[in-house]
Write a protein that holds these residues in place. Structure first.
Motif, PDB file in Angstrom:
ATOM      1  N   ASP A  60      32.185 -51.331 -28.284  1.00  0.00           N
ATOM      2  CA  ASP A  60      32.718 -51.557 -29.630  1.00  0.00           C
ATOM      3  C   ASP A  60      34.214 -51.871 -29.592  1.00  0.00           C
ATOM      4  N   VAL A 112      17.699 -49.371 -32.302  1.00  0.00           N
ATOM      5  CA  VAL A 112      18.690 -50.443 -32.223  1.00  0.00           C
ATOM      6  C   VAL A 112      18.482 -51.162 -30.899  1.00  0.00           C
ATOM      7  N   GLU A 113      18.224 -52.458 -30.967  1.00  0.00           N
ATOM      8  CA  GLU A 113      18.091 -53.284 -29.770  1.00  0.00           C
ATOM      9  C   GLU A 113      17.071 -52.728 -28.770  1.00  0.00           C
ATOM     10  N   ASP A 147      32.052 -47.471 -37.140  1.00  0.00           N
ATOM     11  CA  ASP A 147      30.722 -48.039 -37.362  1.00  0.00           C
ATOM     12  C   ASP A 147      29.896 -47.859 -36.087  1.00  0.00           C
ATOM     13  N   SER A 148      28.829 -47.119 -36.176  1.00  0.00           N
ATOM     14  CA  SER A 148      28.028 -46.797 -34.995  1.00  0.00           C
ATOM     15  C   SER A 148      27.160 -47.953 -34.515  1.00  0.00           C
ATOM     16  N   SER A 149      26.894 -48.936 -35.353  1.00  0.00           N
ATOM     17  CA  SER A 149      25.970 -50.001 -34.934  1.00  0.00           C
ATOM     18  C   SER A 149      26.503 -50.766 -33.729  1.00  0.00           C
ATOM     19  N   LEU A 152      25.991 -48.618 -30.519  1.00  0.00           N
ATOM     20  CA  LEU A 152      24.608 -48.564 -30.048  1.00  0.00           C
ATOM     21  C   LEU A 152      24.137 -49.912 -29.508  1.00  0.00           C
ATOM     22  N   ILE A 153      24.588 -50.997 -30.112  1.00  0.00           N
ATOM     23  CA  ILE A 153      24.243 -52.335 -29.619  1.00  0.00           C
ATOM     24  C   ILE A 153      24.821 -52.538 -28.219  1.00  0.00           C
TER      25      ILE A 153
END
Length: 169
Positions: A60, A112-113, A147-149, A152-153
Motif C-alpha cells: 500500500d 480479496v483477490e 484503507d485496508s483494501s 490485502l490486494i
C-alpha cells in the motif's frame, strides 16, 4: 538555533543539551513497531518462512520495515505499521455462527483477490484480518484510518503462493 555559536555556555545548559542529544538519539528506536512472534507448529512454521521469502518490499505504498523482535514469522510496512504475523492460532470468532451468518458487526468474513479473510475491528480502531481456509493462519493488522483494501490486494499474491488452501491444524 545552533547551540555551539555561543562562546559562553552556562553550566545548567550542558545537562539539558546532553539530555536533548540523548533523547534524539533514542527517538528512532521509539518509532519502531513491535509484534509478538507466534509459535506455530513445524508445518505452519515452514509455510510461514516460505511466506516471508515472497512478501512484497512495499505494501500500500509503504516500504517494508520489520517489527522487533526480528523473525521470519512477522513483517511490517510503514509508520504507523501494517503488521503481518504468520502462524497465529485460529481466531475464536472463526467458529462463531453469528460471524458466518453476518450477524456480528465486529467480525466479517470476506475475500480479496482469492484470499478469504476474517475481519475484526479492534478496540483502538485498527482492523485485524486473519486468513481463512489456508494451511497456516496469517494475521494482518491495519492501523486506524488506512484503507485496508490496498493492503490485502498487495499481500494476496504472496499468501496464495506460500500458504496453500486447506484447513490449518
Amino acid at each position: 538555533m545552533n547551540v555551539f555559536r555561543h562562546r559562553h555556555t552556562s553550566v545548567l545548559g550542558l545537562p539539558a543539551l546532553v539530555l536533548l542529544i540523548t533523547a534524539s538519539g533514542c527517538s528512532s528506536a521509539d518509532d519502531s513497531a513491535s509484534a509478538a512472534v507466534p509459535g506455530p507448529g513445524a508445518k505452519a512454521g515452514q509455510l510461514c518462512r516460505n511466506l516471508d521469502k515472497v512478501l512484497p518490499a512495499e505494501v500500500d505504498g509503504e516500504s517494508r520495515e520489520d517489527p522487533s523482535p526480528a523473525s521470519a514469522l512477522t513483517a511490517g510496512w510503514g509508520n504507523p505499521a501494517i503488521i503481518l504475523r504468520c502462524g497465529v492460532p485460529r481466531p475464536p470468532k472463526m467458529l462463531d455462527p453469528k460471524v458466518a451468518e453476518g450477524r456480528d458487526p465486529d467480525a466479517v468474513p470476506g475475500g480479496v483477490e482469492g484470499v478469504k479473510w476474517l475481519m475484526e475491528k479492534q478496540d483502538g480502531g485498527d482492523y485485524r484480518f486473519t486468513t481463512a481456509s489456508r494451511l497456516a493462519y496469517v494475521e494482518v493488522t491495519v492501523p486506524e484510518g488506512r484503507d485496508s483494501s490496498g493492503v490485502l490486494i498487495d499481500l494476496a499474491p504472496a499468501i496464495k503462493k506460500a500458504i496453500p488452501e486447506g484447513i490449518a491444524d
